[in-house]
Design a protein around this motif. Sequence first.
Motif, PDB file in Angstrom:
ATOM      1  N   ALA A 111       0.638  -1.311   0.055  1.00 18.05           N
ATOM      2  CA  ALA A 111      -0.146   0.260   0.012  1.00 18.05           C
ATOM      3  C   ALA A 111       0.946   1.527  -0.155  1.00 18.05           C
ATOM      4  O   ALA A 111       0.420   2.380  -0.815  1.00 18.05           O
ATOM      5  N   ALA A 112       1.799   1.516   0.724  1.00 20.17           N
ATOM      6  CA  ALA A 112       2.750   2.207   0.518  1.00 20.17           C
ATOM      7  C   ALA A 112       3.836   3.068  -0.061  1.00 20.17           C
ATOM      8  O   ALA A 112       3.755   3.691  -0.708  1.00 20.17           O
ATOM      9  N   GLU A 113       4.156   1.440  -1.217  1.00 18.81           N
ATOM     10  CA  GLU A 113       4.666   1.850  -2.347  1.00 18.81           C
ATOM     11  C   GLU A 113       3.262   2.248  -3.572  1.00 18.81           C
ATOM     12  O   GLU A 113       3.969   2.976  -4.556  1.00 18.81           O
ATOM     13  N   LYS A 114       2.333   1.801  -3.326  1.00 20.48           N
ATOM     14  CA  LYS A 114       1.022   2.093  -4.341  1.00 20.48           C
ATOM     15  C   LYS A 114       1.487   2.963  -4.219  1.00 20.48           C
ATOM     16  O   LYS A 114       0.859   4.538  -5.056  1.00 20.48           O
ATOM     17  N   GLU A 115       0.717   4.138  -2.830  1.00 23.31           N
ATOM     18  CA  GLU A 115       0.699   5.598  -2.418  1.00 23.31           C
ATOM     19  C   GLU A 115       2.306   6.226  -3.307  1.00 23.31           C
ATOM     20  O   GLU A 115       1.483   7.472  -3.820  1.00 23.31           O
ATOM     21  N   LEU A 116       3.445   6.023  -2.685  1.00 20.49           N
ATOM     22  CA  LEU A 116       4.323   6.640  -3.404  1.00 20.49           C
ATOM     23  C   LEU A 116       4.538   7.105  -4.422  1.00 20.49           C
ATOM     24  O   LEU A 116       4.400   7.997  -4.986  1.00 20.49           O
ATOM     25  N   GLN A 118       1.578   6.629  -6.552  1.00 24.66           N
ATOM     26  CA  GLN A 118       0.178   8.040  -7.044  1.00 24.66           C
ATOM     27  C   GLN A 118       1.521   9.444  -6.803  1.00 24.66           C
ATOM     28  O   GLN A 118       1.158  10.319  -7.414  1.00 24.66           O
ATOM     29  N   VAL A 119       1.876   9.401  -5.647  1.00 28.91           N
ATOM     30  CA  VAL A 119       2.502  11.127  -4.746  1.00 28.91           C
ATOM     31  C   VAL A 119       3.927  10.890  -6.183  1.00 28.91           C
ATOM     32  O   VAL A 119       3.373  12.344  -6.625  1.00 28.91           O
ATOM     33  N   GLN A 120       4.530  10.431  -6.883  1.00 30.94           N
ATOM     34  CA  GLN A 120       5.260  10.421  -7.839  1.00 30.94           C
ATOM     35  C   GLN A 120       4.793  10.986  -9.115  1.00 30.94           C
ATOM     36  O   GLN A 120       5.356  12.510  -9.905  1.00 30.94           O
ATOM     37  N   GLU A 121       3.616  10.686  -9.595  1.00 32.33           N
ATOM     38  CA  GLU A 121       3.124  10.675 -10.726  1.00 32.33           C
ATOM     39  C   GLU A 121       2.443  11.866 -10.013  1.00 32.33           C
ATOM     40  O   GLU A 121       2.556  13.385 -11.581  1.00 32.33           O
ATOM     41  N   LEU A 122       1.744  12.567  -9.361  1.00 34.23           N
ATOM     42  CA  LEU A 122       1.552  13.964  -9.176  1.00 34.23           C
ATOM     43  C   LEU A 122       2.546  14.761  -8.738  1.00 34.23           C
ATOM     44  O   LEU A 122       2.035  16.279  -9.639  1.00 34.23           O
TER      45      LEU A 122
END
Length: 137
Positions: A111-116, A118-122
């Motif tokens: 979950a943390a890798e997925k969120e990371l 997403q943050v990198q894409e944003l």
Amino acid sequence: MDIISQLQEQVNSVAALAFNTFGALQRDAPPVRLSANYPEPPANPTEDSANFADQPKLMSAALVKAAKQFDALVAALPSSEGGEEVQLRRIAELQAENDIVGQELQKQLEAAEKELKQVQELFSQAADNCLNLKKPD
């Protein structure tokens, strides 16, 4: 302080007492003639020869006291009632608990890798938008 730490401290104490006892006895021991072919060694003048006579007794008493304290700590350890079967069952329970916790940690990591990601894409989108807002010179 847990019992294991107390045991380790007591072992360290016994070792220090033994080391100091043997060192002091060796240091303060009177000289000994090695053989008849050698002259009599000179006397080792001690400041307090009466104290030297009592020193082995005092050091032995301290070693015995420390050893008894160690024995008391060992006696205070929890017994392994039930024998090997109970220990093996407990090990299996702990391994199962460890597996469950490991799976939960793996889910949290994913979950943390997925969120990371997403943050990198944003962040990448925001950086691109900022670059597109600037007018070329």
